[in-house]
Design a protein around this motif. Structure first.
Motif, mmCIF file in Angstrom:
data_model
loop_
_atom_site.group_PDB
_atom_site.id
_atom_site.type_symbol
_atom_site.label_atom_id
_atom_site.label_comp_id
_atom_site.label_asym_id
_atom_site.label_seq_id
_atom_site.Cartn_x
_atom_site.Cartn_y
_atom_site.Cartn_z
ATOM 1 N N MET A 54 0.745 -1.255 -0.061
ATOM 2 C CA MET A 54 0.013 0.018 -0.125
ATOM 3 C C MET A 54 0.927 1.259 0.036
ATOM 4 O O MET A 54 0.056 2.381 0.031
ATOM 5 N N SER A 55 2.354 1.074 0.103
ATOM 6 C CA SER A 55 2.969 2.127 0.125
ATOM 7 C C SER A 55 4.429 2.076 -0.455
ATOM 8 O O SER A 55 4.681 0.890 -0.784
ATOM 9 N N ALA A 56 5.190 3.201 -0.938
ATOM 10 C CA ALA A 56 6.413 2.981 -1.407
ATOM 11 C C ALA A 56 7.272 2.349 -0.291
ATOM 12 O O ALA A 56 7.416 2.201 0.717
ATOM 13 N N ASP A 57 8.340 1.699 -1.132
ATOM 14 C CA ASP A 57 9.435 1.123 -0.251
ATOM 15 C C ASP A 57 10.064 2.165 0.570
ATOM 16 O O ASP A 57 10.165 3.443 0.158
ATOM 17 N N ARG A 58 10.561 1.624 1.502
ATOM 18 C CA ARG A 58 11.276 2.500 2.749
ATOM 19 C C ARG A 58 12.549 1.771 2.882
ATOM 20 O O ARG A 58 12.607 0.798 3.105
ATOM 21 N N TRP A 59 13.773 2.493 2.731
ATOM 22 C CA TRP A 59 14.996 2.069 3.234
ATOM 23 C C TRP A 59 15.853 3.162 3.778
ATOM 24 O O TRP A 59 16.176 4.230 3.151
ATOM 25 N N GLN A 70 18.413 8.346 4.453
ATOM 26 C CA GLN A 70 17.280 7.732 3.622
ATOM 27 C C GLN A 70 18.175 7.314 2.470
ATOM 28 O O GLN A 70 18.808 7.891 1.952
ATOM 29 N N GLU A 71 18.054 5.875 2.286
ATOM 30 C CA GLU A 71 18.526 5.262 1.033
ATOM 31 C C GLU A 71 17.508 5.760 -0.268
ATOM 32 O O GLU A 71 16.422 5.858 0.084
ATOM 33 N N SER A 72 18.317 5.319 -1.357
ATOM 34 C CA SER A 72 17.691 5.709 -2.699
ATOM 35 C C SER A 72 16.549 4.396 -2.823
ATOM 36 O O SER A 72 16.878 3.474 -3.002
ATOM 37 N N THR A 73 15.504 4.987 -3.326
ATOM 38 C CA THR A 73 14.382 4.012 -3.796
ATOM 39 C C THR A 73 13.987 4.604 -4.932
ATOM 40 O O THR A 73 13.778 5.998 -5.054
ATOM 41 N N PRO A 74 13.509 3.798 -5.763
ATOM 42 C CA PRO A 74 12.936 4.241 -7.249
ATOM 43 C C PRO A 74 11.409 4.475 -7.037
ATOM 44 O O PRO A 74 10.865 4.567 -6.000
ATOM 45 N N PRO A 75 11.062 5.465 -8.198
ATOM 46 C CA PRO A 75 9.870 6.053 -8.172
ATOM 47 C C PRO A 75 8.547 4.913 -8.367
ATOM 48 O O PRO A 75 8.908 3.793 -8.802
ATOM 49 N N GLU A 76 7.401 5.286 -7.730
ATOM 50 C CA GLU A 76 6.394 4.426 -7.647
ATOM 51 C C GLU A 76 5.940 4.281 -9.156
ATOM 52 O O GLU A 76 5.027 3.112 -9.445
ATOM 53 N N VAL A 77 5.717 5.404 -9.792
ATOM 54 C CA VAL A 77 4.927 5.371 -10.960
ATOM 55 C C VAL A 77 5.770 6.318 -11.983
ATOM 56 O O VAL A 77 6.419 6.906 -11.816
ATOM 57 N N ALA A 95 18.498 -0.768 -11.085
ATOM 58 C CA ALA A 95 19.766 -0.452 -10.031
ATOM 59 C C ALA A 95 19.151 -0.896 -8.640
ATOM 60 O O ALA A 95 20.075 -1.013 -7.834
ATOM 61 N N TYR A 96 17.845 -0.492 -8.371
ATOM 62 C CA TYR A 96 17.401 -0.636 -6.927
ATOM 63 C C TYR A 96 17.656 -2.152 -6.576
ATOM 64 O O TYR A 96 18.147 -2.401 -5.532
#
Length: 144
Positions: A54-59, A70-77, A95-96
């Motif tokens: 239900m939400s974006a990845d969190r790292w 905050q580590e880099s996460t890719p876009p959701e859309v 890459a992620y």
């Protein structure tokens, strides 16, 4: 570090298992829609990656001095009608995944988890090195 982790996941009343905190053991937990992989770093920091459908990845990495990275996460859309956006989206996810593979940040799958596990009311967790799954009751979600 454990308190910072618990504060981050306060809306879901999630916390690291006490044995993981006491022994600085790496592991995975699943509950309330979350799959979380954590690992302790040599400098005492706690790195975690959390996924939820239900939400974006969190790292993030939580440091003993209170800093958070905050580590880099890719876009959701992406814009479906933009071929360049589609290409960039695929490249970012590739890459992620490579970064997750390199740092061992994939949560353990629940394919061998206990059949009677209730993900809304129980925390399912295991430490690394193929330790058995364990369950414990979750407290109610806090009023926020």
């Amino acid at each position: 570090m454990a308190e910072s982790f618990a504060a981050y996941f306060r809306p879901w009343a999630l916390a690291l298992p006490q044995v993981a905190v006491d022994t600085r053991a790496d592991g995975t937990l699943h509950a309330r829609g979350w799959a979380v992989r954590w690992r302790w770093l040599p400098d005492g920091a706690l790195e975690f990656r959390a996924t939820n459908r239900m939400s974006a990845d969190r790292w993030q990495t939580l440091f003993p001095d209170g800093r958070t990275q905050q580590e880099s996460t890719p876009p959701e859309v992406y814009a479906d009608d933009d071929p360049e956006a589609r290409r960039a989206y695929r490249q970012a996810w590739k890459a992620y995944k490579a970064a997750l593979d390199e740092r061992g940040m994939h949560p353990r799958a629940t394919t061998d988890a206990p059949r009677k596990w209730d993900p809304e009311n129980q925390l399912l967790w295991s430490l690394d090195n193929d330790s058995p799954w364990r369950t414990e009751s979750l407290p109610p979600r806090p009023e926020i």
